[in-house]
Design a protein around this motif. Structure first.
Motif, short mmCIF file in Angstrom:
data_model
loop_
_atom_site.label_atom_id
_atom_site.label_comp_id
_atom_site.label_asym_id
_atom_site.label_seq_id
_atom_site.Cartn_x
_atom_site.Cartn_y
_atom_site.Cartn_z
N ALA A 139 -20.45 -3.65 -12.62
CA ALA A 139 -20.33 -3.96 -14.05
C ALA A 139 -20.37 -5.47 -14.27
N VAL A 154 -23.27 -7.68 -16.40
CA VAL A 154 -22.96 -8.61 -17.49
C VAL A 154 -23.49 -10.01 -17.16
N LEU A 204 -28.96 -3.12 -22.30
CA LEU A 204 -28.10 -2.72 -23.42
C LEU A 204 -28.48 -1.33 -23.92
N TRP A 240 -17.06 -6.67 -22.72
CA TRP A 240 -18.19 -5.76 -22.62
C TRP A 240 -17.70 -4.42 -22.06
N THR A 241 -18.29 -3.33 -22.52
CA THR A 241 -18.03 -2.02 -21.95
C THR A 241 -19.33 -1.53 -21.33
N VAL A 242 -19.24 -1.16 -20.04
CA VAL A 242 -20.40 -0.65 -19.33
C VAL A 242 -20.27 0.87 -19.25
N ILE A 267 -24.88 -1.48 -20.91
CA ILE A 267 -23.78 -1.98 -21.73
C ILE A 267 -23.79 -1.24 -23.05
N LEU A 319 -19.76 -4.38 -27.20
CA LEU A 319 -19.39 -5.78 -27.10
C LEU A 319 -18.33 -6.08 -28.15
#
Length: 179
Positions: free
Chosen positions: A15, A19, A38, A100-102, A108, A111
């Motif tokens: 992750a 990013v 994204l 950020w969330t993966v 991703i 955000l």
């Protein structure tokens, strides 16, 4: 258990790498390659002065050319699927934090952007974990006599705090991000 920790660590490393790669693509001006990292329905949330929505302008292609804002993270940390990056602009007048969330598919999905805002990241699931543990461990002894088991309350766990170098000289509003 060690293997689980190893798996979690490698997921967090992947992750973080994702990013960091996104920042590289954005700073190089390669919007097409950045978009590949994204989700098409990226959820974006912003806290700060509207004039500093630099990431939104980069992601939409509205911010191009010589004067565009470059995001160079000075620290990147991961907690499960959440990656926290923080940095400043070249003049150190602007401080930013990105959460950020993966997603499970390796892109991703979210955000959360904070400009000139101190951030504390807290894990609230410790309370839920303690509740489910207390219920499952006491279920046999309480199921015959009571419909509810006593719940052991755990305090939320602080995972991360803003680490601004100018904290002593400059006060900023603060927010808590619960994950």
């Amino acid at each position: 258990m060690e293997e689980l920790d190893g798996v979690r660590e490698s997921e967090e490393q992947l992750a973080k790498f994702l990013v960091l790669r996104l920042y590289e693509e954005l700073n190089s001006g390669d919007a097409r390659r950045a978009q590949e990292l994204l989700a098409p329905d990226l959820e974006w949330w912003f806290h700060g002065p509207p004039a500093h929505q630099h990431m939104m302008r980069l992601l939409t292609g509205a911010d191009q050319g010589e004067g565009r804002f470059l995001f160079s993270p000075r620290s990147v940390d991961a907690f499960g699927s959440t990656v926290i990056a923080e940095g400043t602009d070249d003049t150190r007048q602007l401080y930013w934090v990105h959460a950020w969330t993966v997603g499970p598919d390796g892109v991703i999905t979210q955000l959360r952007e904070y400009f000139n805002t101190d951030l504390t990241v807290t894990r609230l699931s410790a309370t839920a974990d303690a509740k489910s543990t207390a219920i499952s461990s006491n279920h046999a002894s309480y199921s015959a006599t009571s419909s509810t088991a006593p719940v052991r309350r755990a305090k939320p766990k602080c995972l991360w705090k803003s680490r601004r170098a100018d904290r002593v000289h400059k006060s900023l509003p603060g927010l808590v991000l619960a994950i």
